[in-house]
Design an enzyme around this catalytic site. Structure first.
Site, short mmCIF file in Angstrom:
data_model
loop_
_atom_site.label_atom_id
_atom_site.label_comp_id
_atom_site.label_asym_id
_atom_site.label_seq_id
_atom_site.Cartn_x
_atom_site.Cartn_y
_atom_site.Cartn_z
N LYS A 97 -9.30 -3.16 -6.31
CA LYS A 97 -7.95 -3.70 -6.05
C LYS A 97 -7.95 -5.22 -6.26
O LYS A 97 -7.06 -5.76 -6.92
CB LYS A 97 -7.50 -3.35 -4.63
CG LYS A 97 -7.17 -1.87 -4.45
CD LYS A 97 -6.99 -1.45 -2.99
CE LYS A 97 -6.82 0.06 -2.89
NZ LYS A 97 -6.71 0.58 -1.53
N GLN A 155 -7.46 -1.88 4.34
CA GLN A 155 -8.05 -0.63 3.84
C GLN A 155 -8.34 0.33 4.99
O GLN A 155 -8.90 -0.07 6.03
CB GLN A 155 -9.33 -0.95 3.05
CG GLN A 155 -9.97 0.23 2.37
CD GLN A 155 -9.16 0.79 1.19
OE1 GLN A 155 -8.28 0.12 0.66
NE2 GLN A 155 -9.45 2.01 0.81
N ASP A 193 1.43 -1.39 0.93
CA ASP A 193 0.93 -0.02 1.02
C ASP A 193 2.08 0.95 1.34
O ASP A 193 1.94 2.16 1.13
CB ASP A 193 -0.08 0.09 2.18
CG ASP A 193 -1.51 0.24 1.70
OD1 ASP A 193 -1.71 0.77 0.59
OD2 ASP A 193 -2.42 -0.17 2.45
N1 GUN Z 1 -7.63 4.38 1.97
C1 GUN Z 1 -7.52 5.33 1.01
N2 GUN Z 1 -6.41 5.13 0.27
C2 GUN Z 1 -5.81 4.03 0.76
C3 GUN Z 1 -4.63 3.32 0.40
O1 GUN Z 1 -3.88 3.66 -0.52
N3 GUN Z 1 -4.37 2.22 1.16
C4 GUN Z 1 -5.15 1.83 2.19
N4 GUN Z 1 -4.79 0.75 2.88
N5 GUN Z 1 -6.24 2.47 2.54
C5 GUN Z 1 -6.57 3.56 1.83
#
Ligand code: GUN
Length: 296
Positions: free
Chosen positions: A54, A98, A121
């Site tokens: 990311k 995350q 998100d």
């Molecule tokens: N963990 C797995 N997928 C995601 C996501 O799309 N966003 C976040 N913040 N954590 C995750």
């Protein structure tokens, strides 16, 4: 295999190129550089890979990209203090914490502490509520379902009205918002889950089948209606076979079997995964544009 392969990697690359161009234009015309803060707590190896990806993609888009890596013993109070700081930072337009978080931290409390206007998100109750009430255009839509919708439209176009859509999985992150987006597109939507009676029969009714349960290769070939569009959100690592360092990555769909029935299918890897990251970049750009008072 007879199904069309839906190339999420190519679609994501095209979207990221467009985002980079638009970000450069925003900087030139409004002196605003989109800023994304990614926060990771602890040392889960899969999360570390996702987060690095990311942050790297944000840099490729020309964004201001910051990553905060906190130790596994971080307290909820410490994480909330960081979120408050990022909420107040005018250079940051998107905040992503995350998941999963270590057990001493309540994920809900942290998600609710993020400014909904920076919640790229799309996990905050305010954004979830806007999506559920049919105002997705005013919300940040969670990246995985938003990316899956783009892939579905690449195959079926805009004419989704009346299609039977089955979403297997009812998580807040994927299943529920995915169902809301399909409903907003006038599909007839069923949400199935681990307690659904006769799951194969429910799946066989689907023109659009979205698998998001986290169970490796759960969906078999004979569960799929001939001509269905199948979107596989699962990413599961199988145990390593003898002589292998790492097990194979598979989705929630038994790919070879299902590809023999479906009209189109997303692969794992290279399907929905790359779109999730591209949509995170799009949400961050959208946030920066809103901040700068320009339409996107
Ligand atoms: N963990 C797995 N997928 C995601 C996501 O799309 N966003 C976040 N913040 N954590 C995750």
């Amino acid at each position: 295999m007879t199904a069309q392969l839906i190339d999420g990697k190519a679609s994501a690359a095209a979207l990221i190129a467009r985002i980079a161009t638009d970000a450069a234009l925003l900087l030139e015309t409004k002196q605003v550089r989109p800023g994304l803060a990614v926060v990771i707590v602890g040392d889960d190896p899969a999360s570390q890979v996702y987060v690095a990806n990311k942050s790297r993609t944000a840099e490729r888009c020309g964004f201001h990209s910051v990553q905060h890596t906190l130790g596994p013993d971080t307290s909820e109070v410490q994480l909330l203090a960081l979120v408050a700081k990022l909420n107040a930072d005018p250079a940051i337009h998107g905040i992503l914490v995350q998941l999963p978080l270590p057990k001493q931290i309540a994920a809900n409390a942290v998600i609710r502490a993020i400014d909904p206007a920076k919640d790229v998100d799309g996990f905050h109750d305010i954004n979830a509520g806007r999506i559920a009430s049919g105002a997705a255009h005013e919300a940040f839509v969670p990246c995985t379902p938003a990316g899956a919708m783009i892939l579905i439209r690449e195959v079926l176009g805009e004419a989704l009205a009346g299609k039977n859509a089955v979403v297997v999985g009812r998580s807040n992150i994927v299943g529920k918002p995915m169902a809301s987006l399909l409903l907003a597109a006038d599909c007839t939507v069923t949400i199935a889950h681990s307690r659904t009676a006769d799951l194969p029969a429910v799946c066989r009714g689907a023109d659009i089948l979205v698998a998001a349960v986290g169970r490796p290769e759960l969906i078999r070939g004979d569960w799929v209606k001939p001509g269905a569009v199948v979107v596989d959100v699962g990413i599961n690592r199988l145990p390593a076979a003898p002589g292998e360092a790492k097990g194979r990555l598979v989705g929630d769909v038994a790919f070879d079997e299902v590809a023999a029935h479906a009209a189109a299918i997303t692969p794992v890897p290279g399907g929905v995964g790359p779109m999730t990251i591209a949509l995170l970049m799009l949400n961050t750009l959208t946030s920066a544009c809103r901040h700068a008072g320009v339409a996107i």
